[in-house]
Design a protein around this motif. Structure first.
Motif, PDB file in Angstrom:
ATOM      1  N   GLU A 422      11.744 -15.812  -8.762  1.00 25.69           N
ATOM      2  CA  GLU A 422      13.012 -16.432  -9.143  1.00 25.69           C
ATOM      3  C   GLU A 422      12.934 -17.950  -9.013  1.00 25.69           C
ATOM      4  O   GLU A 422      13.410 -18.689  -9.896  1.00 25.69           O
ATOM      5  N   ASP A 423      12.315 -18.445  -7.924  1.00 24.10           N
ATOM      6  CA  ASP A 423      12.216 -19.892  -7.720  1.00 24.10           C
ATOM      7  C   ASP A 423      11.389 -20.549  -8.822  1.00 24.10           C
ATOM      8  O   ASP A 423      11.759 -21.608  -9.349  1.00 24.10           O
ATOM      9  N   CYS A 424      10.253 -19.936  -9.171  1.00 23.96           N
ATOM     10  CA  CYS A 424       9.396 -20.493 -10.219  1.00 23.96           C
ATOM     11  C   CYS A 424      10.096 -20.458 -11.576  1.00 23.96           C
ATOM     12  O   CYS A 424       9.966 -21.385 -12.387  1.00 23.96           O
ATOM     13  N   HIS A 425      10.848 -19.382 -11.828  1.00 21.38           N
ATOM     14  CA  HIS A 425      11.584 -19.269 -13.092  1.00 21.38           C
ATOM     15  C   HIS A 425      12.682 -20.322 -13.173  1.00 21.38           C
ATOM     16  O   HIS A 425      12.913 -20.937 -14.239  1.00 21.38           O
ATOM     17  N   ARG A 426      13.330 -20.579 -12.054  1.00 19.53           N
ATOM     18  CA  ARG A 426      14.398 -21.580 -12.032  1.00 19.53           C
ATOM     19  C   ARG A 426      13.854 -22.965 -12.379  1.00 19.53           C
ATOM     20  O   ARG A 426      14.502 -23.735 -13.111  1.00 19.53           O
ATOM     21  N   VAL A 427      12.667 -23.296 -11.885  1.00 22.36           N
ATOM     22  CA  VAL A 427      12.064 -24.598 -12.179  1.00 22.36           C
ATOM     23  C   VAL A 427      11.814 -24.735 -13.679  1.00 22.36           C
ATOM     24  O   VAL A 427      12.072 -25.787 -14.276  1.00 22.36           O
TER      25      VAL A 427
END
Length: 521
Positions: A422-427
């Motif tokens: 989720e964190d990588c997708h948000r970036v």
């Protein structure tokens, strides 16, 4: 780094013809005069308990053999206030003698026990155990009490130092301090009573220590910056992490091994001794200047090979001098970080493999193993043995390569796979033109859902609670990234469990990328 060492010995000592009387008071015995008489020593020992060699080391158990007695710190009182001033002088000399780059205000002497060694008392070689957080050394102050013998012998690597208390014992004081990991022994007391106050030296480093020896740190930073530059210039080439480290490029991280080994319980900056502390602090300063991250890590190497039951073909015995087997054939070798901690002592990784070329000292493990495990030979002439080597070092990573450490943690189930995804997708959603962010997201998806069937045991995927919903999430990411290989990988993993909406999604994906591109994936 070889020049960054503590130039002083691992034990330091001194003597005084006179010093402040600490004014020892023991309930049921009363005040103790100096010099301590034979009658007073006998009276004190009557209220003592038998002393082990050290905490965690079993005593011999027979009074006729182990003639050492102790009072714990809460069983007696040092009544004279001036003794603390005298103790401060001992501590200051101990710090200077051990080469510790710290002020006396950063080191606390914590009273541990009163020790009485009578005639025949001794202890075999042993290191001291950690009795408090931050303990790095032991300080022993020998009080006036006439005796003969009882020399303390300390060993470290190939060096040997002695601390003799007998010569000044009738009317004078003597003291010694040694690092806690130093092996030492007490030679038998020949006559009289040897009476010692034992303190734990505890170190709380200040900013002054962290900023010491700046010029050496500047030189190290100057060497590290050119190595770290590819992290900014070509970070994409390093995305696969350490497991597929290409040999035509710079090492993605460096491991500088320290002189001593530390257990997992003692892996922290406050536990580093002598030269190790000096070197790590200089590396830390250099890393701050060069924009690098630094950690402490325990390293374990495993060499597995075939060993012979009796004799090798050339007639030599298949045993090393230390009792481990000689390999007839080395079959495989591996390196891993058994534990990695940050500067605050928090564990951030365990059992993470890494390539050998990350080691700065390439020949570190060209020595006898620390221990061995081997299969039972049974009726066979050969068996398989594994040699284990252990060390402690500083792990240095360019800030731009930290993603590789994250990826290693993910592969071995030490990160929350869902949150990381989720964190990588948000970036990527926040920075749609960031090519590196998209590639990182793609790598995370590939780790969570490996392509090959034999990788289905992936720890990261196993920790996903709702696998179906995460499969759908990755399929949507594959559409956003226009990645047929990733899309088809998850599609296959569904094993025919496809909703009408996903059939429509697949149709649109095929129309956008062609049936040939999808079929080849």
């Amino acid at each position: 780094m070889e020049d960054a060492r503590s130039s002083e010995p691992f034990m330091t000592s001194g003597g005084l013809s006179s010093a402040v009387n600490p004014a020892i008071f023991i309930p049921k015995v009363g005040p103790i005069r100096l010099p301590i008489s034979t009658d007073d020593a006998k009276a004190i020992s009557h209220f003592c308990r038998q002393s082990p060699y050290d905490e965690g080391i079993e005593p011999l158990g027979e009074e006729s053999v182990r003639k050492s007695w102790q009072l714990d710190a809460d069983q007696f009182v040092l009544q004279k206030p001036q003794w603390q001033v005298q103790l401060g002088r001992f501590v200051k000399k101990a710090i200077a003698g051990l080469g510790l780059p710290a002020s006396s205000q950063e080191v606390k002497a914590d009273l541990y026990k009163l020790l009485i060694d009578e005639e025949g008392a001794f202890s075999p070689p042993h290191p001291d155990s950690e009795k408090a957080d931050g303990m790095f050394a032991t300080l022993a102050v020998c009080l006036p009490s006439k005796h003969e013998g009882g020399d303390l012998i300390a060993f470290h690597k190939n060096a040997r130092l002695e601390f003799q208390t007998a010569p000044t014992s009738e009317f004078g004081f003597s003291w010694a301090a040694w690092y806690a990991d130093v092996t030492h022994e007490l030679k038998p007391v020949a006559s009289g009573y040897r009476v010692v106050l034992v303190y734990n030296l505890i170190h709380h480093p200040s900013a002054a220590l962290l900023n010491s020896k700046a010029s050496q740190a500047d030189k190290l930073a100057h060497l590290l910056v050119p190595w770290a530059r590819p992290a900014d210039e070509d970070a994409i080439r390093y995305l696969d992490g350490w497991d597929t480290d290409p040999y035509d490029m710079y090492p993605p991280a460096l491991v500088y091994l320290l002189e001593n080994q530390y257990t997992s319980a003692k892996l922290g900056i406050s536990q580093l001794a002598g030269t190790d502390e000096s070197r790590f602090m200089q590396l830390r300063n250099a890393c701050e200047r060069a924009g690098l991250e630094i950690f402490l890590a325990n390293v374990e190497k495993k060499d597995t090979g075939e060993v012979h039951n009796d004799k090798c073909e050339d007639g030599d015995w298949s045993w090393r001098d230390n009792g481990t087997h000689e390999f007839i054939e080395l079959m495989r070798s591996s390196l891993e970080f058994s534990q990695v901690v940050d500067l605050e002592g928090n564990v951030i990784g365990e059992h993470l493999p890494f390539p050998e070329r990350m080691l700065v000292q390439a020949d570190t493990f060209n020595r006898d193993p620390d221990y061995e495990d081997y299969d039972d030979f049974g009726s066979s002439e050969t068996a398989e043995a594994t040699h284990f080597y252990r060390a402690t070092g500083a792990l240095i990573i360019p800030a731009g390569f930290h993603f590789m450490l994250d990826l290693q943690q993910l592969k071995h189930g030490q990160r929350d796979a869902g949150k990381f995804l989720e964190d990588c997708h948000r970036v990527v959603l926040e920075r749609p033109n960031d090519k590196l962010a998209k590639l990182r997201l793609l790598h995370v998806c590939r780790v969570i859902f490996p392509a090959r069937r034999d990788d289905s045991r992936c720890y990261a995927a196993a920790k996903l609670r709702d696998r179906r919903s995460w499969q759908e999430k990755v399929m949507q990411i594959a559409v956003e990234l226009a990645e047929p290989a990733l899309y088809c990988r998850v599609l296959v993993a569904r094993k025919g469990d496809i909703s009408p909406a996903q059939v429509a999604q697949a149709a649109r994906f095929i129309s956008e990328h062609s049936i040939d591109a999808v079929r080849s994936s």
